[in-house]
Design an enzyme around this catalytic site. Sequence first.
Site, PDB file in Angstrom:
ATOM      1  N   ASP A 100       0.860  -1.175   0.000  1.00  0.00           N
ATOM      2  CA  ASP A 100       0.000   0.000   0.000  1.00  0.00           C
ATOM      3  C   ASP A 100       0.901   1.230   0.000  1.00  0.00           C
ATOM      4  O   ASP A 100       2.012   1.204   0.535  1.00  0.00           O
ATOM      5  CB  ASP A 100      -0.899  -0.024   1.241  1.00  0.00           C
ATOM      6  CG  ASP A 100      -1.989   1.029   1.192  1.00  0.00           C
ATOM      7  OD1 ASP A 100      -2.036   1.794   0.222  1.00  0.00           O
ATOM      8  OD2 ASP A 100      -2.787   1.081   2.138  1.00  0.00           O
ATOM      9  N   ASP A 279      -7.799  -7.800   0.338  1.00  0.00           N
ATOM     10  CA  ASP A 279      -6.981  -7.870   1.550  1.00  0.00           C
ATOM     11  C   ASP A 279      -7.800  -7.336   2.703  1.00  0.00           C
ATOM     12  O   ASP A 279      -8.745  -6.567   2.504  1.00  0.00           O
ATOM     13  CB  ASP A 279      -5.700  -7.038   1.401  1.00  0.00           C
ATOM     14  CG  ASP A 279      -5.965  -5.562   1.658  1.00  0.00           C
ATOM     15  OD1 ASP A 279      -5.647  -5.085   2.766  1.00  0.00           O
ATOM     16  OD2 ASP A 279      -6.513  -4.881   0.771  1.00  0.00           O
TER      17      ASP A 279
END
Length: 384
Positions: A100, A279
């Site tokens: 991320d 996720d």
Amino acid sequence: MRRNLYLVMNFSIVHSDCRTSARAGVIQTDHGEVLTPIFMPVGTLGTVKGVHQKELKEDIKAKIILGNTYHLYLRPGREVISKAGGLHKFIGWDNPILTDSGGFQVFSLAENRKITEEGVTFRSHIDGSKHLFTPENVVDTQRIIGSDFMMALDECTPYPCTYDYAKKSLDITHKWLARGVNHYKYTDGLYGHSQAYLPIVQGSVYKDLREKSAEFIASQEMQANAIGGLSVGEPVEMMYEMIEVVNNILPKDKPRYLMGVGTPANIIEGVARGIDMFDCVMPTRNGRNGMLFTKNGTINIKNEKWKYDFSELDPLGTSYVDHAYSKAYLRHLLISGERLASQIASVHNLAFYLELVREIRQRIVDGTFADWKEGAVKTMSERI
């Protein structure tokens, strides 16, 4: 002169469900292939909390994990990761990694950050030191980390937020994306493997903003695309609606990643609407607090009702780990404050999630997904 040395990640759809938008695919990376739909365990700081890499590979059978740019940038820092030869070598993981950008973490700091067109200035949650994330240096940091999938810097809007706020935020996110894409194309990876760069669709729960964002993201022609800013408190029906709006626009021949989602039911419903990658911290975070996911629904193992239950954690799923621990034993460990409880629960939940997406994939291939979906969503949403 434009160098244009970035490599295209291969994605192929091997089967599509005829009654939903579900599809089974294969993503080829330099660290191995990923069969989709896929769930990615969250390893924020280079570790999935309480889980050994050996367990990730052998018990959970994870094919890809996540790291977080914000956390890894602050600790251990870029220099340590660089000298280690990248995150794969640093943590001893040779399968793919997605990172991320850190945008979600930075924006969650609220009082300790400032957003401008240049980027976002923030203070570390560790020592209060001041830092600046820009679209460019976030790419640079992820080059140093060496992840296979790098996320673009964006602002994850809160829910609820006004239309004006969401629109202004989206404008900045798109400007940042254009700069990030340009910097990505003019830089190379550091460790000899290719790295994909993923734009993120934003726009809160406003249909026209989501459509605008999806069109802009699609125009960037990156190797995969992500959907962010959902599962942040909005009604689940609204989340599903936004997924459908976006996936009607995003290219069908590229993977779609729904960020931070979610429950087993969310995953099944997301796949039905054309999502390939998921996720969420829920399997490990909830597991540490005594919540177990099973094919019969969710269990709060701390409840008195499990004190004398010596059956396996999920009889319908046999055992997701080598040793078939009983409910009574895990409850005893958790009530006693034993660290092993968190480890067993985390491994169980992650293995359940990975088994779930494998079953979803097989049902897509077999042509039984649509018939199975409704019953599975209802059952797995039950509290038992």
